[in-house]
Design an enzyme around this catalytic site. Structure first.
Site, PDB file in Angstrom:
ATOM      1  N   CYS A  21       0.830  -1.201   0.000  1.00 46.89           N
ATOM      2  CA  CYS A  21       0.000   0.000   0.000  1.00 46.89           C
ATOM      3  C   CYS A  21       0.872   1.262   0.000  1.00 46.89           C
ATOM      4  CB  CYS A  21      -0.970  -0.049   1.178  1.00 46.89           C
ATOM      5  SG  CYS A  21      -2.382   1.041   0.986  1.00 46.89           S
ATOM      6  N   GLU A  64      -0.914  -8.614   5.072  1.00 42.97           N
ATOM      7  CA  GLU A  64      -0.722  -8.697   6.532  1.00 42.97           C
ATOM      8  C   GLU A  64      -2.048  -8.613   7.290  1.00 42.97           C
ATOM      9  OE1 GLU A  64      -0.590  -6.038   4.874  1.00 42.97           O
ATOM     10  OE2 GLU A  64      -1.008  -4.254   6.088  1.00 42.97           O
ATOM     11  N   HIS A 113      -3.443  -5.722   1.095  1.00 42.32           N
ATOM     12  CA  HIS A 113      -2.796  -5.923   2.394  1.00 42.32           C
ATOM     13  C   HIS A 113      -2.732  -7.390   2.806  1.00 42.32           C
ATOM     14  CE1 HIS A 113      -2.513  -1.726   3.850  1.00 42.32           C
ATOM     15  NE2 HIS A 113      -3.551  -1.509   3.056  1.00 42.32           N
TER      16      HIS A 113
END
Lengths: 230, 81
Positions: free
Chosen positions: A85, A203, A201
């Site tokens: 990002c 994560e 994302h």
């Protein structure tokens, strides 16, 4: 693996990245952007957020942080870097990756689950992926990847477009494009194949409790790729 | 001290969604507008002896930080200072 998570003023996915990597059994160090030197590491994660408040352009000021010189040297020497990002935006501003990330075509901040198609599963990051399709969260207002048509075609030919936005069936179309990115591009890799930037994302998708585990798949693939490099 | 005004704009041909929204709003208000592009203006106070030197410094700042050459054009003009 031992990961470094870079922290800029305004990073806000640094703790998410730290948690995800720790949860997956890795060692993780936070690295403050004001440091001159990267610690010994197997992979650097530049996390999402709004480094320097996104002032001027996302990633434009972070690029001149003291740490970046050491990070660029590390990347040029073949070190693994994953920009997520805002981290992707920092990588394009730094010139480690081509192109730019512009304001979403729809002017909306898009925060949603998004299907992605893996276009290149021969990279060190993606070679171990079981599925071609991944479902990951996106959360950005400036994610419209742009590169002049000729250069985009070249990137394509070199297999450097790693992820594209798609629908659940894997169709890459304007309807499955959340931000107007050229060619639905969601993630690209550098020529050397060691620096990956992506808007989604991973994560945020390592625990079923949080809605999905496809991010864990990507990190597992990265670990396998890294083991293959040693 | 010299004042230099820097104007930064997305390159022609790159979609400017903000400009499109502004143009649409103006049309709705009945104005005869066919398009709008939104850019940035940065007013710099530069320590320089001559106008030329101030402009050159501003252009260097644009190339290094203020503008992204991949997607943006810039223009520098001398201000009132």
């Amino acid at each position: 693996m031992r990961f470094s998570v870079v922290v800029f003023p305004g990073s806000n996915c640094d703790a998410d990245a730290w948690h995800a990597l720790d949860y997956l059994g890795h060692e993780v160090d936070y690295v403050w952007h004001g440091q001159q030197k990267l610690p010994a590491t197997d992979c650097v994660v530049i996390p999402g957020g709004f480094s320097y408040g996104d002032y001027l352009r996302p990633g434009s000021i972070a690029r001149f942080s003291p740490l970046m010189e050491s990070l660029v040297d590390y990347a040029n020497a073949g070190g693994l870097v994953l920009g997520i990002c805002n981290g992707f935006q920092v990588l394009t501003e730094t010139g480690l990756l081509p192109g730019a990330l512009l304001q979403n075509q729809n002017l909306q901040f898009r925060c949603q689950w998004q299907w992605l198609k893996t276009e290149n599963n021969a990279t060190v990051f993606t070679a171990g992926l079981n599925n071609h399709l991944l479902r990951l969260p996106i959360a950005h207002g400036d994610g419209r990847f742009y590169l002049p048509t000729e250069e985009l075609r070249q990137l394509e030919q070199e297999g450097r477009i790693v992820f594209r936005y798609c629908d659940e069936q894997g169709n890459v179309s304007p309807d499955s494009n959340p931000n107007g990115a050229e060619g639905n591009v969601a993630g690209i890799i550098n020529k050397q194949g060691n620096v990956l930037g992506m808007m989604p994302h991973p994560e945020r998708a390592v625990e079923a409790l949080l809605g999905g585990t496809d991010g864990a798949q990507l990190f597992a693939s990265l670990q396998r790729g890294w083991e293959g490099l040693r | 001290m010299k004042e230099v005004r820097v104007y930064i704009q997305l390159k022609q041909g790159i979609l400017d969604p903000q400009g499109k929204a502004v143009s649409g709003a103006l049309q709705q208000l009945g104005f005869p507008v066919n398009g709008a592009r939104v850019g940035k203006e940065i007013v710099l106070e530069i320590e320089a002896d001559t106008d030329q030197q101030a402009l050159e410094l501003a252009e260097e700042m644009c190339r290094k930080l203020l503008a992204n050459p991949v997607v943006e054009d810039f223009r520098c003009t001398l201000g009132e200072g």
